[in-house]
Design an enzyme around this catalytic site. Structure first.
Site, PDB file in Angstrom:
ATOM      1  N   HIS A   6      -7.166  -4.490  -1.165  1.00 17.24           N
ATOM      2  CA  HIS A   6      -6.464  -5.726  -1.517  1.00 17.24           C
ATOM      3  C   HIS A   6      -7.152  -6.377  -2.709  1.00 17.24           C
ATOM      4  CE1 HIS A   6      -6.339  -4.987   2.844  1.00 17.24           C
ATOM      5  NE2 HIS A   6      -5.053  -5.202   2.691  1.00 17.24           N
TER       6      HIS A   6
ATOM      7  N   HIS B 225       0.826  -1.212   0.000  1.00 20.82           N
ATOM      8  CA  HIS B 225       0.000   0.000   0.000  1.00 20.82           C
ATOM      9  C   HIS B 225       0.860   1.262   0.000  1.00 20.82           C
ATOM     10  CE1 HIS B 225      -3.262  -2.701   0.839  1.00 20.82           C
ATOM     11  NE2 HIS B 225      -2.776  -3.049   2.018  1.00 20.82           N
TER      12      HIS B 225
END
Lengths: 329, 329
Positions: free
Chosen positions: B215, B56
């Site tokens: 995700h 991320h």
């Protein structure tokens, strides 16, 4: 083509409107969106003006602001800005000390900036950047292409202009920084120009384009996908061969994503490139990592190495306040 | 899979090494790369600690530094950090005023941070972010997911910690900012986890995943690709319906790319989102635009809206000096 757009014709204007709204404290948009201008000009300072085709964001409009550019002219995607854009921007930022054009070496850009310089009647000098070592001639270029190293020229010359350096000295400084700066890139996936609607070149699943240009122009050769270390070896190797820095030199290492490359990969490339530089006796004393000179949604990376001396370090570290680069302020 | 890596097993460690080298002035890497820590701690300040799966970037390590986090624990890609990572990081940043954990609401993260809080024996409080309005339950989540709004909590709580706010007040502040903050995202292309080697979901050429998680978790529904305006309408509409800000409110508008989305498209989305907010009587008084909470090489965007009051504006504007956010310093 999967893009967050409303139509191919309005991408640039809608994006510029969003950009100007988000950064209204720093800059404003000229009439008919012909240029992006620093909101508050500094009287008596040389005006710094750059520009080029859009699709390379944040280059150049993202570098407009204190300590860097006074204005940028965005052309259509991968298309040079017109002479009248450049003339109006030059008029908007000339407070009496003249204007320096910083131009990437592409035929269209050089032609239009040259034409604007001749037509404007103002005191103008130009620095043409050509940091890409990949090829000597390219699709849109006589001589080497100007790529990510351009932002280093813009940052350092911008800092010097801010502290009052006159036009001729800024031109000499810009040429000198360009001479000390080399880049090379690789593409893993092509990019898609909105108006074209399809990728501007093709690569097989196991291929990459070594030495790619920032519009997807062919590079040195198309080869099989290699490891990050092998890619870094080839890019840094080509740069060092051409740049031939003294062992013991300090450099700025810019690892630049082309638009679709995640940051986790860019920092991994920093690690590889730094180790290779160290092996050659070169110290990376400054780093810049991110997607700064992009090619729409192209995946890949370029590496830029710029040799630093005391003055260059000071100019790099000097305060800057733009949309894309900000420190010391 | 086309990635700039040397092998799936070493992506995280090589990337962290590059990151730590590039930002050595701000931070350092803990033993065995268990955490990234602010180089200079401020004695008597509450330690701010976050973390989560990698992939991320720049979240969370990119937000370590003055005015934001004291440490971040990077788990493997899309995998929670372990309790021992969190415990060691808490020990490293606790200068006597206790430690605040900022945790995105995923089962693994919440479990491991809770376990670490219990085991460390230190004074610890936790803020769990859950700003994603897309779905009430998700693949890895009981309750709403914590997504890009987390960085707003980290920034504002970080500024308050810097000026000496004690632990209990910081916890209350973090909860309050989280309550005022909502997000929703859309994916145009999936992402590929290096160890898996293939995309983690599939989308047809004309499809997008509305409400996607960071995700690649499923969102609300899979629909045909729409215009930027229609996407912004749905994202901002869902956020405003849930957040129900008073007409006349000022907000921070965060337009966040997922990793493979070019900046030209993100600013275009800023333009759409701003206009929709204005239509609802809401003023975007602060903007943040870029790829800050990413999902490897996923293409798409999330929009976050956070209601501002005078204190929140001051905390947002306060100096910050991290790898990914920097101003006023």
């Amino acid at each position: 083509m999967k893009k967050l757009i409303n139509g191919a014709d309005t991408v640039l204007e809608e994006s510029l409107d969003g950009f100007a709204a988000a950064h209204a404290d720093i800059l404003l948009l000229g009439a008919e969106r012909k240029f992006v201008r620093r909101r508050t000009l500094k009287p008596g300072k040389v005006g710094l003006l750059s520009g080029g085709g859009s699709g390379h964001e944040p280059l150049h409009a993202g570098f407009v602001g204190r300590g860097m550019l006074d204005a940028a002219c965005p052309g259509q995607v991968f298309t040079s800005p017109t002479p009248d854009q450049i003339i109006e921007a030059a008029e908007a930022v000339d407070t009496g000390a003249g204007v320096l054009f910083i131009v990437k070496n592409y035929e269209g850009d050089v032609m239009n900036f040259t034409m604007a310089a001749e037509m404007t009647g103002r005191e103008v000098a130009s620095v043409v950047t050509n940091d890409d070592v990949a090829v000597e001639r390219s699709t849109y270029t006589t001589g080497r292409r100007g790529v990510a190293g351009t932002l280093i020229v813009e940052k350092m010359v911008g800092a010097a202009a801010e502290i009052g350096m006159p036009l001729a000295a800024l031109k000499a400084l810009g040429d000198e920084i360009n001479r000390r700066t080399r880049s090379m890139g690789v593409a893993l996936l092509p990019c898609t120009v909105p108006a074209a609607g399809r990728p501007n070149f093709t690569l097989a699943d196991d291929e990459m384009e070594m030495g790619v240009g920032i519009h997807g122009e062919p590079g040195r050769r198309r080869v099989r996908l290699a490891s990050a270390d092998a890619i870094a070896e080839e890019l840094v190797g080509a740069i060092l061969k051409d740049l031939a820095p003294e062992p013991g030199s300090e450099v700025l290492l810019l690892v630049n994503g082309f638009g679709a490359t995640p940051l986790i990969e860019l920092y991994l490339m920093v690690n590889s490139a730094k180790r290779i530089l160290e092996g050659a006796g070169i110290t990376a004393a400054r780093f810049l990592t991110g997607s700064y000179v992009t090619s729409l949604d192209m995946a890949g990376v370029s590496i830029t190495v710029s040799v630093l001396d005391g003055q260059a370090k000071e100019l790099w570290d000097a305060p800057v306040h733009t949309a894309a680069l900000r420190w010391g302020t």
